[in-house]
Design a protein around this motif. Structure first.
Motif, mmCIF file in Angstrom:
data_model
loop_
_atom_site.group_PDB
_atom_site.id
_atom_site.type_symbol
_atom_site.label_atom_id
_atom_site.label_comp_id
_atom_site.label_asym_id
_atom_site.label_seq_id
_atom_site.Cartn_x
_atom_site.Cartn_y
_atom_site.Cartn_z
ATOM 1 N N ALA A 1 0.836 -1.206 0.000
ATOM 2 C CA ALA A 1 0.000 0.000 0.000
ATOM 3 C C ALA A 1 0.874 1.259 0.000
ATOM 4 O O ALA A 1 0.610 2.218 -0.741
ATOM 5 C CB ALA A 1 -0.940 -0.011 1.204
ATOM 6 N N ILE A 2 1.903 1.269 0.824
ATOM 7 C CA ILE A 2 2.807 2.427 0.874
ATOM 8 C C ILE A 2 3.522 2.605 -0.457
ATOM 9 O O ILE A 2 3.638 3.730 -0.960
ATOM 10 C CB ILE A 2 3.814 2.269 2.038
ATOM 11 C CG1 ILE A 2 3.086 2.404 3.375
ATOM 12 C CG2 ILE A 2 4.945 3.287 1.932
ATOM 13 C CD1 ILE A 2 3.937 2.052 4.585
ATOM 14 N N ASP A 3 4.012 1.521 -1.063
ATOM 15 C CA ASP A 3 4.682 1.610 -2.366
ATOM 16 C C ASP A 3 3.728 2.140 -3.443
ATOM 17 O O ASP A 3 4.110 2.976 -4.264
ATOM 18 C CB ASP A 3 5.225 0.244 -2.788
ATOM 19 C CG ASP A 3 6.463 -0.162 -2.007
ATOM 20 O OD1 ASP A 3 7.087 0.710 -1.366
ATOM 21 O OD2 ASP A 3 6.817 -1.367 -2.044
ATOM 22 N N GLY A 4 2.504 1.658 -3.440
ATOM 23 C CA GLY A 4 1.514 2.130 -4.402
ATOM 24 C C GLY A 4 1.220 3.613 -4.219
ATOM 25 O O GLY A 4 1.122 4.368 -5.197
ATOM 26 N N TRP A 5 1.102 4.026 -2.969
ATOM 27 C CA TRP A 5 0.816 5.431 -2.679
ATOM 28 C C TRP A 5 1.979 6.329 -3.136
ATOM 29 O O TRP A 5 1.771 7.375 -3.737
ATOM 30 C CB TRP A 5 0.580 5.598 -1.173
ATOM 31 C CG TRP A 5 0.227 6.989 -0.783
ATOM 32 C CD1 TRP A 5 1.031 7.917 -0.211
ATOM 33 C CD2 TRP A 5 -1.033 7.629 -0.961
ATOM 34 N NE1 TRP A 5 0.367 9.075 -0.009
ATOM 35 C CE2 TRP A 5 -0.920 8.943 -0.461
ATOM 36 C CE3 TRP A 5 -2.253 7.213 -1.494
ATOM 37 C CZ2 TRP A 5 -1.969 9.836 -0.488
ATOM 38 C CZ3 TRP A 5 -3.293 8.116 -1.501
ATOM 39 C CH2 TRP A 5 -3.153 9.406 -1.001
ATOM 40 N N GLN A 6 3.218 5.898 -2.851
ATOM 41 C CA GLN A 6 4.381 6.683 -3.271
ATOM 42 C C GLN A 6 4.492 6.747 -4.794
ATOM 43 O O GLN A 6 4.803 7.800 -5.357
ATOM 44 C CB GLN A 6 5.658 6.093 -2.675
ATOM 45 C CG GLN A 6 5.804 6.356 -1.188
ATOM 46 C CD GLN A 6 7.044 5.699 -0.602
ATOM 47 O OE1 GLN A 6 7.681 4.862 -1.226
ATOM 48 N NE2 GLN A 6 7.371 6.077 0.619
ATOM 49 N N THR A 7 4.216 5.644 -5.458
ATOM 50 C CA THR A 7 4.260 5.621 -6.919
ATOM 51 C C THR A 7 3.209 6.575 -7.494
ATOM 52 O O THR A 7 3.476 7.312 -8.451
ATOM 53 C CB THR A 7 4.019 4.192 -7.437
ATOM 54 O OG1 THR A 7 4.997 3.327 -6.865
ATOM 55 C CG2 THR A 7 4.113 4.131 -8.941
ATOM 56 N N ARG A 8 2.038 6.572 -6.906
ATOM 57 C CA ARG A 8 0.963 7.466 -7.360
ATOM 58 C C ARG A 8 1.348 8.922 -7.166
ATOM 59 O O ARG A 8 1.167 9.761 -8.056
ATOM 60 C CB ARG A 8 -0.325 7.152 -6.592
ATOM 61 C CG ARG A 8 -1.516 7.956 -7.039
ATOM 62 C CD ARG A 8 -2.786 7.467 -6.329
ATOM 63 N NE ARG A 8 -3.933 8.235 -6.758
ATOM 64 C CZ ARG A 8 -4.397 9.299 -6.106
ATOM 65 N NH1 ARG A 8 -3.816 9.704 -4.994
ATOM 66 N NH2 ARG A 8 -5.453 9.951 -6.558
#
Length: 87
Positions: free
Chosen positions: A21-28
């Motif tokens: 979730a954190i990786d997805g949020w940072q990528t976004r």
């Protein structure tokens, strides 16, 4: 023992999901920032091109408007000076 394994599995899966979730949020967020930066660069490039076109138009307008028309008997000053030196 079974309870300890369930807790360990739950902690592992929770950590794994939160990391995704954190990786997805940072990528976004990076994607949004990159799009904003590209938009800003495109706007700056457009403004720069408009300014260069305006400058080019003003220069061309200035050249057309200030074309000196010299009389047919006009002799530049440097030619007169050289002619006087020869005499």
């Amino acid at each position: 023992m079974k309870l300890v394994l369930q807790i360990a599995l739950g902690v592992f899966l929770g950590t794994l999901i939160s990391q995704f979730a954190i990786d997805g949020w940072q990528t976004r967020k990076e994607s949004i920032a990159k799009k904003a930066e590209e938009k800003l660069r495109a706007e700056q490039e457009r403004v720069r091109l408009e300014q260069s076109e305006r400058i080019r138009a003003l220069l061309m307008q200035g050249r057309q408007g200030h074309t000196p028309k010299l009389p047919t008997d006009f002799v530049p000053d440097d030619v007169k000076v050289e002619a006087l030196k020869e005499e």
